[in-house]
Design an enzyme around this catalytic site. Structure first.
Site, PDB file in Angstrom:
ATOM      1  N   CYS A 139      -1.048  -5.066   6.591  1.00  0.00           N
ATOM      2  CA  CYS A 139      -1.209  -4.122   5.591  1.00  0.00           C
ATOM      3  C   CYS A 139      -0.580  -4.345   4.385  1.00  0.00           C
ATOM      4  O   CYS A 139      -0.854  -4.233   3.266  1.00  0.00           O
ATOM      5  CB  CYS A 139      -0.573  -2.518   6.219  1.00  0.00           C
ATOM      6  SG  CYS A 139       0.883  -2.642   7.041  1.00  0.00           S
ATOM      7  N   HIS A 251       3.327   1.723   1.527  1.00  0.00           N
ATOM      8  CA  HIS A 251       4.232   0.652   1.225  1.00  0.00           C
ATOM      9  C   HIS A 251       4.411   0.426   0.074  1.00  0.00           C
ATOM     10  O   HIS A 251       3.152   0.279  -0.786  1.00  0.00           O
ATOM     11  CB  HIS A 251       3.569  -0.547   1.947  1.00  0.00           C
ATOM     12  CG  HIS A 251       3.378  -0.571   3.486  1.00  0.00           C
ATOM     13  ND1 HIS A 251       3.947   0.431   4.247  1.00  0.00           N
ATOM     14  CD2 HIS A 251       3.068  -1.417   4.373  1.00  0.00           C
ATOM     15  CE1 HIS A 251       3.813   0.331   5.616  1.00  0.00           C
ATOM     16  NE2 HIS A 251       3.181  -1.047   5.685  1.00  0.00           N
TER      17      HIS A 251
END
Ligand code: A2P
Length: 341
Positions: A139, A251
Site C-alpha cells: 500500500c 496512509h
C-alpha cells in the site's frame, strides 16, 4: 499489449479470496462501483466464515471455503487473504487458467511476476501471459510511485527518503478493532494489552511495521524499497522508515526526493496537476494540504506541502496521502483487472 481475457459480453466469473476481510469487502464494493462486468461473483474465505453471506449488487451470496473450492472456470481471482494463503492457493488458480491478482507480498519480488500500478507501469503486465499471477504492490509503495513516476518522467529521480504514517486498516480488521478497544479502555482509565501490534497503538506512534530484518530495517521498509525499484527502475536509491499511527484509514508519507536534472516545487506542482490518479492540494496560505481523514473513502493519491529542499540541489519535499485500503489495495487490484479486459 496482446489480449489477456477473451471478450465475454455476458461478463466474467470473478472470485474474491478473503471476501470477509477489510480489503476483500472493499474489493467487492469497488467492483460494484466501477461496474466491472461480473457474470458471477464467488466470495471465498477460510472454513471459519464459509456459509456466511456477503452482498453484491443487492444480492446475498454465500461465502465458500477456499480450501475445497475448485477454481475451474474462474476468469479472475482477487486475492487478499495473507501471504501463506496466496503461496498455497494462487498457483492452483493460475493452473486452472484463471488470472490471479494478489494483494499479499508472497509473489511481488518473483522475477517472473508482474508488480503493477496501472498509472505507472501497465506494460509490466505483459509478463502475466506466462504465469497468470500478478502482484499488487504494498500500500505505501503504490501511493508513492503514483506521485513520483510523473516527476521521474520529467527529471530522473536519483534518491528518495520516505517516512510513512500508516493507518491500522493496513493490518486488517483485528487491528482496527484493537485501536478502537484500546482507545475506549484508555479513555475510561483502564489498561489494555497489545495483541496485533508490537506495542500499544492507541495514543502512540510505533516505528515498527512487520518484523525486523538482520540489517535493522523492518520487512515493511524492505518491501517499500525493493518494490519501488522493481516498479520504477533498479538504479533508484530508496530508503524508508515505516511507522504505524493511530489512524483508521489513510496512509500519509513525508517524501524527500532528489533529481538528477533541474526540478523545482513550481514545476513539480505543474507536472502533478496533470498526472493520472493524482490530485494536488497545496495552498499554505489557506492551510490547505492533504489529510488522511479527507483521503479516506476516495480514490486519488493526494499530494501537497510541495516545496524546494534548500539543503540539497534539485530536491523537493512532498506530502503524499491516499486511502490505503482503496488505492493502496482494493482499487489498484480492480484497476489491474480492468487492464486484463
Ligand atoms: P475469514 O473471515 O474466514 O477469517 P483481514 O485482513 O481483514 O483480517 O481479512 C483476512 C481475510 O482473509 C478474511 O476474509 C479471512 O477469512 C481470509 N483468510 C485468512 N486466512 C485464510 C485462509 N487460510 N484461507 C482462506 N481465507 C483466509
Amino acid at each position: 499489449m496482446s489480449e489477456f481475457l477473451a471478450n465475454k459480453p455476458e461478463g466474467y466469473r470473478v472470485a474474491v479470496v478473503g471476501a470477509t476481510g477489510a480489503v476483500g469487502e472493499t474489493m467487492l464494493e469497488i467492483l460494484e462501483e466501477r461496474e466491472f462486468p461480473v457474470a458471477e461473483i464467488v466470495p471465498l474465505a477460510s472454513s471459519r466464515s464459509a456459509g456466511s453471506k456477503i452482498t453484491f449488487h443487492e444480492r446475498d451470496v454465500v461465502v465458500q471455503d477456499l480450501e475445497t473450492f475448485n477454481p475451474e472456470g474462474i476468469d479472475i481471482a482477487l486475492f487478499s487473504a495473507g501471504g501463506s494463503t496466496s503461496l498455497q492457493h494462487a498457483p492452483r488458480f493460475a493452473e486452472a487458467g484463471c488470472y490471479v491478482i494478489d494483494n499479499s507480498s508472497a509473489w511481488r519480488m518473483h522475477d517472473d511476476v508482474a508488480l503493477v500500478v496501472p498509472e505507472v507501469n501497465p506494460q509490466a503486465l505483459a509478463m502475466a501471459h506466462e504465469n497468470r499471477i500478478i502482484a499488487n504492490p504494498n500500500c505505501s509503495t503504490i501511493q508513492m510511485v503514483v506521485a513520483l513516476k510523473p516527476l521521474h518522467d520529467v527529471a530522473p529521480i536519483e534518491r528518495v527518503v520516505v517516512s510513512t504514517y500508516q493507518a491500522v486498516s493496513g493490518a486488517g480488521r483485528k487491528a482496527m478493532d484493537e485501536l478502537a478497544h484500546q482507545t475506549r479502555y484508555l479513555l475510561c482509565g483502564e489498561t489494555c494489552d497489545a495483541e496485533v501490534f508490537p506495542a500499544r497503538i492507541a495514543f502512540n506512534v510505533i516505528p515498527q511495521i512487520d518484523v525486523f530484518m538482520d540489517d535493522g530495517y523492518t520487512k515493511e521498509e524492505r518491501k517499500m524499497m525493493d518494490e519501488t525499484r522493481k516498479i520504477m527502475g533498479a538504479d533508484l536509491a530508496v530508503t524508508a522508515t515505516t511507522v504505524r499511527v493511530p489512524v483508521f484509514y489513510g496512509h500519509s508519507e513525508s517524501v524527500n526526493v532528489s533529481f538528477a536534472a533541474p526540478m523545482t516545487a513550481a514545476r513539480a506542482r505543474e507536472v502533478l496537476a496533470e498526472a493520472p490518479g493524482v490530485c494536488v492540494v497545496d495552498d499554505p496560505a489557506s492551510e490547505d494540504y492533504p489529510l488522511a481523514s479527507e483521503a479516506a473513502g476516495t480514490d486519488p493519491v493526494w499530494v501537497g506541502r510541495i516545496r524546494d529542499d534548500d539543503t540539497c540541489i534539485n530536491s523537493l519535499h512532498l506530502w503524499i496521502v491516499a486511502d490505503n485500503v482503496r488505492k493502496g489495495a482494493a482499487l489498484n487490484a480492480v484497476q489491474i483487472a480492468e487492464l486484463l479486459l
